[in-house]
Scaffold this active site. Structure first.
Site, PDB file in Angstrom:
ATOM      1  N   ARG A   1       0.599  -1.416   0.613  1.00  0.00           N
ATOM      2  CA  ARG A   1      -0.127   0.322   0.294  1.00  0.00           C
ATOM      3  C   ARG A   1       1.170   0.742  -0.450  1.00  0.00           C
ATOM      4  O   ARG A   1       1.778   0.866   0.680  1.00  0.00           O
ATOM      5  CB  ARG A   1      -0.836  -0.226   0.752  1.00  0.00           C
ATOM      6  CG  ARG A   1      -2.164  -1.286   1.184  1.00  0.00           C
ATOM      7  CD  ARG A   1      -3.017  -0.412   0.161  1.00  0.00           C
ATOM      8  NE  ARG A   1      -4.117  -0.687   0.249  1.00  0.00           N
ATOM      9  CZ  ARG A   1      -3.866  -2.244  -0.796  1.00  0.00           C
ATOM     10  NH1 ARG A   1      -3.967  -1.886  -1.893  1.00  0.00           N
ATOM     11  NH2 ARG A   1      -5.739  -3.492  -0.581  1.00  0.00           N
ATOM     12  N   ASP A   8       3.377   0.295  -7.096  1.00  0.00           N
ATOM     13  CA  ASP A   8       2.943  -0.696  -7.906  1.00  0.00           C
ATOM     14  C   ASP A   8       1.398   0.202  -6.792  1.00  0.00           C
ATOM     15  O   ASP A   8       0.629   0.236  -7.409  1.00  0.00           O
ATOM     16  CB  ASP A   8       2.284  -1.864  -8.302  1.00  0.00           C
ATOM     17  CG  ASP A   8       0.966  -2.285  -8.695  1.00  0.00           C
ATOM     18  OD1 ASP A   8       1.187  -1.895  -9.707  1.00  0.00           O
ATOM     19  OD2 ASP A   8      -0.126  -3.197  -8.216  1.00  0.00           O
ATOM     20  N   GLU A  23      -2.770   7.960  -4.005  1.00  0.00           N
ATOM     21  CA  GLU A  23      -2.842   7.712  -5.510  1.00  0.00           C
ATOM     22  C   GLU A  23      -3.953   7.294  -5.473  1.00  0.00           C
ATOM     23  O   GLU A  23      -4.884   7.415  -7.175  1.00  0.00           O
ATOM     24  CB  GLU A  23      -2.640   5.932  -5.857  1.00  0.00           C
ATOM     25  CG  GLU A  23      -3.281   5.215  -4.679  1.00  0.00           C
ATOM     26  CD  GLU A  23      -3.654   3.450  -5.106  1.00  0.00           C
ATOM     27  OE1 GLU A  23      -1.881   3.207  -5.414  1.00  0.00           O
ATOM     28  OE2 GLU A  23      -3.862   2.422  -4.836  1.00  0.00           O
ATOM     29  N   HIS A  40      -1.157   0.334  -9.485  1.00  0.00           N
ATOM     30  CA  HIS A  40      -2.142  -0.174  -8.734  1.00  0.00           C
ATOM     31  C   HIS A  40      -2.490  -2.110 -10.099  1.00  0.00           C
ATOM     32  O   HIS A  40      -3.943  -2.230  -9.804  1.00  0.00           O
ATOM     33  CB  HIS A  40      -3.230  -0.099  -7.865  1.00  0.00           C
ATOM     34  CG  HIS A  40      -3.481  -1.272  -6.649  1.00  0.00           C
ATOM     35  ND1 HIS A  40      -3.308   0.167  -5.716  1.00  0.00           N
ATOM     36  CD2 HIS A  40      -3.779  -1.941  -6.285  1.00  0.00           C
ATOM     37  CE1 HIS A  40      -4.066  -0.590  -4.623  1.00  0.00           C
ATOM     38  NE2 HIS A  40      -3.836  -1.898  -5.504  1.00  0.00           N
TER      39      HIS A  40
END
Ligand code: NAD
Length: 329
Positions: free
Chosen positions: A234, A258, A263, A295
């Site tokens: 996360r 990622d 985000e 993500h």
């Protein structure tokens, strides 16, 4: 049961419509992200289906409850974005998909390690431009490198298995060490020792009050010069400003992300015709040794089939007064 399905994408429709043949729920797909402003779109739907960047803070839960919502069906494993005490107070059931394809995320973390190491992202761009020079593309053998895993649950343990195949030396920190990992040669150490000894650090623990910004300026200073940091966990696990400091000084050699702290303002949308307003993110994009995906670690066919099937089973169970074990309270 009518389901208000927030942050819906074309791929969600494809997989959920297919899985819904076994349930016949009335799914109302909404492109809007769930926020205090859009929560009223759930009126008339006893269930809300939400993803990782939907806002499930206390005020949104209160608004959803007032609109008649009784079930929050998360189509994710992580639930750090949900105010669970508030949901409990309101009597809202929150269900999630605890495991869909840990392989999807583990394999993506490995893809990031290999791409950064062998500079595949740069090599691809070069070759397309007719530049076949190798200068600047030097990599290292994964064999015998030390990889430190933080979190060795479903995903972290699979990353360990894959890396064991490469012949890596495996270190880990977890609040609850996994005997399966010990069995394949993972050595559990203190977090300090994992930071200090690892050539590559990969994060696979949940985001909690304890783990927020676990990688910050102080922890980066304890890492080896040239370390590679991979985060498919996360965004909040890493202090991005400190990461940029470490990249600028050269202390950090490679970063694969990622997930990103802010985000929800960026990911899962096509913003290619707009000016990026997030200056921290824009700075990250300028480094040649930073690889970012939006993500997508979970994004495989197998994972989406499992996510849609389990999410709709969670809704059916709630509708018929059954428990699946996927409820968070
Ligand atoms: P899991 O629950 O199986 O494993 C998590 C592990 O972290 C457990 O072994 C737990 O003991 C450990 N842990 C908990 N607190 C810790 C701490 N303070 N320090 C170190 N370890 C700690 O979960 P999982 O399925 O392996 O998923 C791990 C994380 O990956 C999730 O929490 C989620 O945030 C993230 N994730 C990301 C994606 C993606 O698409 N990028 C997809 C799924 C999951």
């Amino acid at each position: 049961m009518r389901i208000a399905f927030f942050s819906a994408h074309q791929f969600d429709r494809q997989f959920f419509d297919e899985a819904n043949r076994a349930h016949d729920h009335d799914i109302r797909y909404l492109e809007a992200r769930l926020t205090p402003v859009t929560s009223s779109l759930a009126a008339g739907s006893p269930a809300v289906c939400a993803f990782v960047n939907d806002d499930l803070h206390g005020d949104v839960l209160t608004a959803l409850h007032a609109a008649g919502v009784r079930l929050i069906a998360l189509r994710s494993a992580g639930f750090n974005h949900v105010d669970l005490p508030k949901a409990l107070e309101l009597g809202l059931t929150v269900a999630r998909v605890p495991a869909y394809s840990p392989h999807a995320v583990a394999e993506h973390a490995i893809a990031m390690m290999l791409s950064l190491n062998r500079k595949i992202h740069r090599a691809h761009a070069r070759v397309r431009e007719g530049n076949f020079a190798l200068d600047g593309l030097l990599g290292f053998d994964m064999h015998r490198r030390t990889v430190g895993l933080v979190g060795t649950g479903k995903i972290g343990s699979l990353v360990a298995r894959i890396l064991a195949g490469f012949g890596c030396r495996l270190l880990a920190y977890d609040v609850a060490p996994n005997p399966e990992c010990t069995g394949i040669g993972v050595h559990y150490l203190s977090l300090e020792d994992v930071w200090a000894q690892s050539d590559i650090v990969s994060l696979h623990c949940p985001l909690t009050a304890d783990t927020k910004h676990m990688i910050d300026g102080a922890t980066i200073a304890k890492m080896k010069r040239g370390v590679m940091i991979i985060n498919t966990g996360r965004g909040g696990l890493v202090d991005t400003a400190a990461l940029i400091g470490g990249l600028k000084s050269g202390h950090i050699g490679y970063v694969g992300l990622d997930v990103y702290e802010e985000e929800e303002q960026l990911f899962f949308r096509d913003l290619s015709a707009q000016v990026i307003q997030d200056d921290v993110f824009a700075r990250l994009l300028t480094f040649p040794n930073v690889l970012i995906t939006a993500h997508q670690a979970f994004f495989t066919r197998e994972a989406l089939q499992a996510i849609s099937a389990v999410t709709l089973e969670n809704v059916s169970a709630f509708e018929h007064g059954r428990r699946t074990g996927n409820e968070l309270q």
